[in-house]
Scaffold this motif. Structure first.
Motif, PDB file in Angstrom:
ATOM      1  N   MET A   1      36.005  37.709 -19.781  1.00  0.00           N
ATOM      2  CA  MET A   1      35.877  36.954 -18.561  1.00  0.00           C
ATOM      3  C   MET A   1      34.662  37.384 -17.739  1.00  0.00           C
ATOM      4  O   MET A   1      34.291  36.697 -16.830  1.00  0.00           O
ATOM      5  N   LYS A   2      34.091  38.557 -18.081  1.00  0.00           N
ATOM      6  CA  LYS A   2      32.977  39.090 -17.299  1.00  0.00           C
ATOM      7  C   LYS A   2      31.755  39.318 -18.190  1.00  0.00           C
ATOM      8  O   LYS A   2      31.873  39.550 -19.379  1.00  0.00           O
ATOM      9  N   THR A   3      30.597  39.267 -17.553  1.00  0.00           N
ATOM     10  CA  THR A   3      29.348  39.514 -18.253  1.00  0.00           C
ATOM     11  C   THR A   3      28.446  40.349 -17.337  1.00  0.00           C
ATOM     12  O   THR A   3      28.785  40.579 -16.174  1.00  0.00           O
ATOM     13  N   ASP A   4      27.311  40.785 -17.840  1.00  0.00           N
ATOM     14  CA  ASP A   4      26.375  41.603 -17.053  1.00  0.00           C
ATOM     15  C   ASP A   4      27.081  42.803 -16.422  1.00  0.00           C
ATOM     16  O   ASP A   4      26.819  43.156 -15.277  1.00  0.00           O
ATOM     17  N   ILE A   5      27.958  43.446 -17.175  1.00  0.00           N
ATOM     18  CA  ILE A   5      28.745  44.574 -16.667  1.00  0.00           C
ATOM     19  C   ILE A   5      27.887  45.837 -16.666  1.00  0.00           C
ATOM     20  O   ILE A   5      27.243  46.166 -17.660  1.00  0.00           O
ATOM     21  N   ARG A   6      27.900  46.522 -15.510  1.00  0.00           N
ATOM     22  CA  ARG A   6      27.151  47.782 -15.387  1.00  0.00           C
ATOM     23  C   ARG A   6      27.976  48.760 -14.572  1.00  0.00           C
ATOM     24  O   ARG A   6      28.427  48.451 -13.476  1.00  0.00           O
ATOM     25  N   ARG A   7      28.201  49.955 -15.123  1.00  0.00           N
ATOM     26  CA  ARG A   7      28.981  50.996 -14.430  1.00  0.00           C
ATOM     27  C   ARG A   7      28.150  51.602 -13.310  1.00  0.00           C
ATOM     28  O   ARG A   7      26.996  51.988 -13.509  1.00  0.00           O
ATOM     29  N   LEU A   8      28.765  51.673 -12.110  1.00  0.00           N
ATOM     30  CA  LEU A   8      28.094  52.282 -10.959  1.00  0.00           C
ATOM     31  C   LEU A   8      28.494  53.729 -10.766  1.00  0.00           C
ATOM     32  O   LEU A   8      27.693  54.551 -10.370  1.00  0.00           O
ATOM     33  N   GLY A   9      29.761  54.017 -10.992  1.00  0.00           N
ATOM     34  CA  GLY A   9      30.264  55.363 -10.754  1.00  0.00           C
ATOM     35  C   GLY A   9      31.769  55.336 -10.624  1.00  0.00           C
ATOM     36  O   GLY A   9      32.431  54.447 -11.148  1.00  0.00           O
ATOM     37  N   THR A  10      32.305  56.307  -9.879  1.00  0.00           N
ATOM     38  CA  THR A  10      33.742  56.476  -9.713  1.00  0.00           C
ATOM     39  C   THR A  10      34.069  56.640  -8.241  1.00  0.00           C
ATOM     40  O   THR A  10      33.380  57.376  -7.529  1.00  0.00           O
ATOM     41  N   SER A  11      35.127  55.968  -7.783  1.00  0.00           N
ATOM     42  CA  SER A  11      35.536  56.073  -6.381  1.00  0.00           C
ATOM     43  C   SER A  11      36.159  57.434  -6.112  1.00  0.00           C
ATOM     44  O   SER A  11      36.418  58.207  -7.042  1.00  0.00           O
ATOM     45  N   ALA A  12      36.461  57.702  -4.849  1.00  0.00           N
ATOM     46  CA  ALA A  12      37.076  58.976  -4.465  1.00  0.00           C
ATOM     47  C   ALA A  12      38.430  59.180  -5.146  1.00  0.00           C
ATOM     48  O   ALA A  12      38.823  60.301  -5.426  1.00  0.00           O
ATOM     49  N   GLN A  13      39.157  58.084  -5.445  1.00  0.00           N
ATOM     50  CA  GLN A  13      40.449  58.178  -6.115  1.00  0.00           C
ATOM     51  C   GLN A  13      40.330  58.140  -7.640  1.00  0.00           C
ATOM     52  O   GLN A  13      41.324  58.046  -8.342  1.00  0.00           O
ATOM     53  N   GLY A  14      39.102  58.189  -8.149  1.00  0.00           N
ATOM     54  CA  GLY A  14      38.901  58.210  -9.594  1.00  0.00           C
ATOM     55  C   GLY A  14      38.871  56.847 -10.252  1.00  0.00           C
ATOM     56  O   GLY A  14      39.039  56.743 -11.466  1.00  0.00           O
ATOM     57  N   ILE A  15      38.638  55.795  -9.476  1.00  0.00           N
ATOM     58  CA  ILE A  15      38.605  54.431 -10.002  1.00  0.00           C
ATOM     59  C   ILE A  15      37.188  54.122 -10.486  1.00  0.00           C
ATOM     60  O   ILE A  15      36.235  54.224  -9.702  1.00  0.00           O
ATOM     61  N   PRO A  16      36.996  53.722 -11.737  1.00  0.00           N
ATOM     62  CA  PRO A  16      35.668  53.329 -12.213  1.00  0.00           C
ATOM     63  C   PRO A  16      35.205  52.066 -11.475  1.00  0.00           C
ATOM     64  O   PRO A  16      35.981  51.128 -11.307  1.00  0.00           O
ATOM     65  N   VAL A  17      33.957  52.068 -11.034  1.00  0.00           N
ATOM     66  CA  VAL A  17      33.401  50.942 -10.276  1.00  0.00           C
ATOM     67  C   VAL A  17      32.224  50.360 -11.052  1.00  0.00           C
ATOM     68  O   VAL A  17      31.383  51.100 -11.571  1.00  0.00           O
ATOM     69  N   TYR A  18      32.182  49.036 -11.119  1.00  0.00           N
ATOM     70  CA  TYR A  18      31.173  48.305 -11.886  1.00  0.00           C
ATOM     71  C   TYR A  18      30.575  47.177 -11.051  1.00  0.00           C
ATOM     72  O   TYR A  18      31.191  46.722 -10.091  1.00  0.00           O
ATOM     73  N   THR A  19      29.419  46.696 -11.479  1.00  0.00           N
ATOM     74  CA  THR A  19      28.957  45.387 -11.049  1.00  0.00           C
ATOM     75  C   THR A  19      29.130  44.458 -12.246  1.00  0.00           C
ATOM     76  O   THR A  19      29.047  44.898 -13.402  1.00  0.00           O
ATOM     77  N   PHE A  20      29.394  43.189 -11.966  1.00  0.00           N
ATOM     78  CA  PHE A  20      29.605  42.217 -13.035  1.00  0.00           C
ATOM     79  C   PHE A  20      29.503  40.805 -12.477  1.00  0.00           C
ATOM     80  O   PHE A  20      29.515  40.592 -11.273  1.00  0.00           O
ATOM     81  N   ARG A  21      29.404  39.872 -13.406  1.00  0.00           N
ATOM     82  CA  ARG A  21      29.450  38.442 -13.115  1.00  0.00           C
ATOM     83  C   ARG A  21      30.561  37.842 -13.958  1.00  0.00           C
ATOM     84  O   ARG A  21      30.845  38.323 -15.050  1.00  0.00           O
ATOM     85  N   TYR A  22      31.177  36.801 -13.447  1.00  0.00           N
ATOM     86  CA  TYR A  22      32.143  36.076 -14.276  1.00  0.00           C
ATOM     87  C   TYR A  22      31.380  35.174 -15.236  1.00  0.00           C
ATOM     88  O   TYR A  22      30.278  34.715 -14.930  1.00  0.00           O
ATOM     89  N   ILE A  23      31.960  34.911 -16.394  1.00  0.00           N
ATOM     90  CA  ILE A  23      31.250  34.166 -17.432  1.00  0.00           C
ATOM     91  C   ILE A  23      30.927  32.737 -17.006  1.00  0.00           C
ATOM     92  O   ILE A  23      30.006  32.135 -17.538  1.00  0.00           O
ATOM     93  N   TRP A  24      31.637  32.198 -16.043  1.00  0.00           N
ATOM     94  CA  TRP A  24      31.363  30.831 -15.587  1.00  0.00           C
ATOM     95  C   TRP A  24      30.265  30.779 -14.528  1.00  0.00           C
ATOM     96  O   TRP A  24      29.942  29.722 -14.010  1.00  0.00           O
ATOM     97  N   GLY A  25      29.666  31.940 -14.215  1.00  0.00           N
ATOM     98  CA  GLY A  25      28.538  31.974 -13.281  1.00  0.00           C
ATOM     99  C   GLY A  25      28.950  32.442 -11.898  1.00  0.00           C
ATOM    100  O   GLY A  25      30.014  32.999 -11.719  1.00  0.00           O
ATOM    101  N   GLY A  26      28.083  32.196 -10.960  1.00  0.00           N
ATOM    102  CA  GLY A  26      28.356  32.626  -9.596  1.00  0.00           C
ATOM    103  C   GLY A  26      27.670  33.934  -9.272  1.00  0.00           C
ATOM    104  O   GLY A  26      26.850  34.438 -10.040  1.00  0.00           O
ATOM    105  N   PRO A  27      28.040  34.497  -8.129  1.00  0.00           N
ATOM    106  CA  PRO A  27      27.363  35.717  -7.669  1.00  0.00           C
ATOM    107  C   PRO A  27      27.749  36.948  -8.477  1.00  0.00           C
ATOM    108  O   PRO A  27      28.706  36.929  -9.252  1.00  0.00           O
TER     109      PRO A  27
END
Length: 104
Positions: A1-27
């Motif tokens: 469902m997602k594309t252009d996935i890039r890992r940014l890091g980990t939140s204070a609670q240990g949650i992996p954080v990414y940037t991504f786009r949905y496959i149908w487009g948009g921001p």
């Protein structure tokens, strides 16, 4: 469902954080992946009737945010800080600060 996935890091609670786009487009968005949470925070994952997973961001220390087109100018740390700040604003605890009037 997602594309252009890039890992940014980990939140204070240990949650992996990414940037991504949905496959149908948009921001571009910043957030996490339900598949990661299944192993570390399964209570924050919702299974849909269609067989896909969704994230319950109300149970995390980050919020999913959409990024403006000029977001590539932001650092990974700045994007993660925005996602954490959005989660704090969402929280009733963080917005209910007692009003204290300064003495004059």
């Amino acid at each position: 469902m997602k594309t252009d996935i890039r890992r940014l890091g980990t939140s204070a609670q240990g949650i992996p954080v990414y940037t991504f786009r949905y496959i149908w487009g948009g921001p571009m968005f910043a957030g996490t992946m339900a598949q990661d949470l299944l192993a570390i925070r399964p209570e924050a994952v919702i299974a849909t009737g269609s067989g896909y997973y969704m994230v319950d961001y109300n149970k995390l220390d980050i919020a999913m945010i959409s990024l403006a087109e000029d977001a590539p100018r932001l650092t990974d740390e700045a994007i993660m800080a925005l996602a954490a700040q959005a989660a704090r604003i969402r929280s009733p605890v963080s917005v209910r600060q007692p009003f204290v009037q300064a003495a004059m």
